[in-house]
Write an enzyme that holds these catalytic residues in place. Sequence first.
Site: not given
Ligand code: SF4
Length: 342
Positions: A94, A107, A114, A118, A121, A335
């Site tokens: 995306e 963006c 990833c 986190c 996220c 975000c």
């Molecule tokens: S916020 Fe999301 S995309 Fe960014 S480093 Fe952490 S897990 Fe990865």
Amino acid sequence: MKSEKPWILERSIRKLQEELHAAGFRPYTARQVFQWIYQKNIQQPAAWSNIGKEDREKLSALYECGCRPVLSVQRDDQGTCKFLIGLADGLKIETVLIREKGHHTFCLSTQVGCALACRFCATGTMGLRRNLSAGEIVSQVLTLKKELGEDGAKVNLVFMGMGEPLLNYANLKPALQRITAAEGLNISPRHVTVSTVGILDILAQLEIDFPQVKVAFSLNAPENELRAKLMPVSQREDLGTLLAYFKAKKRRQRLTCEYVLLRGVNDSPIQARALARLLHGIPAKVNLIPYNENPSLPFQCPGEEAVEAFRAELVRRGLTVVTRWSKGQSISSACGQLVVRM
Ligand code: SF4
């Protein structure tokens, strides 16, 4: 489907010059091709009218041309658009266009998923599928520019989409070169921001390679213990070491610190004061991002009063603070909300 031919968007100008020279083209053809692709954003050789028909056919035979296809677009009523883009191996990413007064923001994603997981996220729930190539990164920019058409407004590029950009620096670097070079997209590096959790050795290299590119540090907690709970990477990249780096580093632009506000987790006035102490001595501005809730994740957005109280504590201690109520929440493009189920 994967093409047998090399993709022209993977080529630097130098590499294209070498290959076209070896294939018997005139010395200036590579520059003409770059002008069509990056400056005029016309991707199909048939339309490259200052190149002879025979050469255009030869280019088509040698290279796969064009951007990666847009599979779907979601638009909200403020002009924010989220594009689902299909990659040659069937994976998807995306990328988001945020329309604002006087300028627009792209963006961009750097990875499919990833690895850093986190806790707040959505992308982190995907795991890492793979890195994007340089061509797949610049292709997003070309697609979003095409969407804007002749709109002359300034464009800011932020690498805050899917993935940790610095964990794909081998491809981010040539993409940034293409994006900022005069013969490429010719976007000023001052309008490019790389957002990172802080991968120290690679960050230092980025700042050597692109001293004008802005850095946004994803901070999110005023001390390492809490940060490590929210961002497992902090178990390896200690907050104290990262902040010592930011303190010591002289940079032209102020550091941006991103702080996602999570209700009852990192949003108290005591934590705001701790954050101000932590940033003392670092030329920084703080972007406060009230959390964009996601049904699959256990966090909530603080109320407006709590956000304002947190902001006020920071401002009182001399910090520049911008509260970013994210755009695009209705289409899950804000975000931390980007996620693709394959
Ligand atoms: S916020 Fe999301 S995309 Fe960014 S480093 Fe952490 S897990 Fe990865």
